[in-house]
Design a protein around this motif. Structure first.
Motif, mmCIF file in Angstrom:
data_model
loop_
_atom_site.group_PDB
_atom_site.id
_atom_site.type_symbol
_atom_site.label_atom_id
_atom_site.label_comp_id
_atom_site.label_asym_id
_atom_site.label_seq_id
_atom_site.Cartn_x
_atom_site.Cartn_y
_atom_site.Cartn_z
ATOM 1 N N LEU A 35 0.825 -1.197 0.000
ATOM 2 C CA LEU A 35 0.000 0.000 0.000
ATOM 3 C C LEU A 35 0.863 1.252 0.000
ATOM 4 O O LEU A 35 0.557 2.242 -0.679
ATOM 5 C CB LEU A 35 -0.934 -0.015 1.212
ATOM 6 C CG LEU A 35 -1.945 1.110 1.349
ATOM 7 C CD1 LEU A 35 -2.861 1.156 0.134
ATOM 8 C CD2 LEU A 35 -2.749 0.928 2.625
ATOM 9 N N ASN A 36 1.955 1.209 0.726
ATOM 10 C CA ASN A 36 2.868 2.353 0.816
ATOM 11 C C ASN A 36 3.542 2.638 -0.529
ATOM 12 O O ASN A 36 3.978 3.765 -0.771
ATOM 13 C CB ASN A 36 3.916 2.112 1.900
ATOM 14 C CG ASN A 36 4.671 3.360 2.266
ATOM 15 O OD1 ASN A 36 4.079 4.408 2.468
ATOM 16 N ND2 ASN A 36 5.978 3.253 2.361
ATOM 17 N N ASP A 37 3.632 1.649 -1.388
ATOM 18 C CA ASP A 37 4.251 1.827 -2.701
ATOM 19 C C ASP A 37 3.312 2.488 -3.707
ATOM 20 O O ASP A 37 3.723 2.802 -4.812
ATOM 21 C CB ASP A 37 4.736 0.483 -3.254
ATOM 22 C CG ASP A 37 5.950 -0.042 -2.505
ATOM 23 O OD1 ASP A 37 6.604 0.754 -1.805
ATOM 24 O OD2 ASP A 37 6.234 -1.251 -2.617
ATOM 25 N N THR A 38 2.052 2.677 -3.323
ATOM 26 C CA THR A 38 1.103 3.314 -4.224
ATOM 27 C C THR A 38 1.149 4.829 -4.027
ATOM 28 O O THR A 38 1.786 5.333 -3.102
ATOM 29 C CB THR A 38 -0.331 2.807 -3.979
ATOM 30 O OG1 THR A 38 -0.724 3.159 -2.650
ATOM 31 C CG2 THR A 38 -0.425 1.300 -4.167
ATOM 32 N N SER A 39 0.470 5.537 -4.880
ATOM 33 C CA SER A 39 0.419 6.996 -4.800
ATOM 34 C C SER A 39 -0.654 7.409 -3.795
ATOM 35 O O SER A 39 -1.851 7.206 -4.030
ATOM 36 C CB SER A 39 0.106 7.574 -6.183
ATOM 37 O OG SER A 39 0.056 8.980 -6.109
ATOM 38 N N LEU A 40 -0.213 7.944 -2.671
ATOM 39 C CA LEU A 40 -1.121 8.353 -1.603
ATOM 40 C C LEU A 40 -0.760 9.755 -1.127
ATOM 41 O O LEU A 40 0.386 10.196 -1.297
ATOM 42 C CB LEU A 40 -1.017 7.389 -0.417
ATOM 43 C CG LEU A 40 -1.437 5.948 -0.657
ATOM 44 C CD1 LEU A 40 -1.038 5.085 0.523
ATOM 45 C CD2 LEU A 40 -2.931 5.864 -0.884
#
Length: 70
Positions: A35-40
């Protein structure tokens, strides 16, 4: 005087409860890393990184104690 850090004893590391908790935490850690590797948004990323750090700290309770530096 610094209190001794809490660590799991060798026999506790093989306890079925710890084994199950460890498996669950490892799975949660993998999901959070993905999840942290996605754009947030930055705030969401900070929250996820904090959760990752907490899981890593809990998993580290089973690490062998490091000998003091000589």
């Amino acid at each position: 005087m610094t209190p001794e850090k809490f660590r799991l004893a060798p026999h506790e590391r093989t306890n079925p409860l710890w084994v199950g908790l460890e498996r669950h935490m490892q799975q949660s850690l993998a999901e959070l890393r993905a999840l942290n590797d996605t754009s947030l948004p930055p705030e969401r990323t900070e929250h996820i990184r904090g959760r990752i750090a907490q899981l890593k700290a809990l998993l580290a309770l089973a690490d062998e104690p490091k000998p003091p530096p000589t």
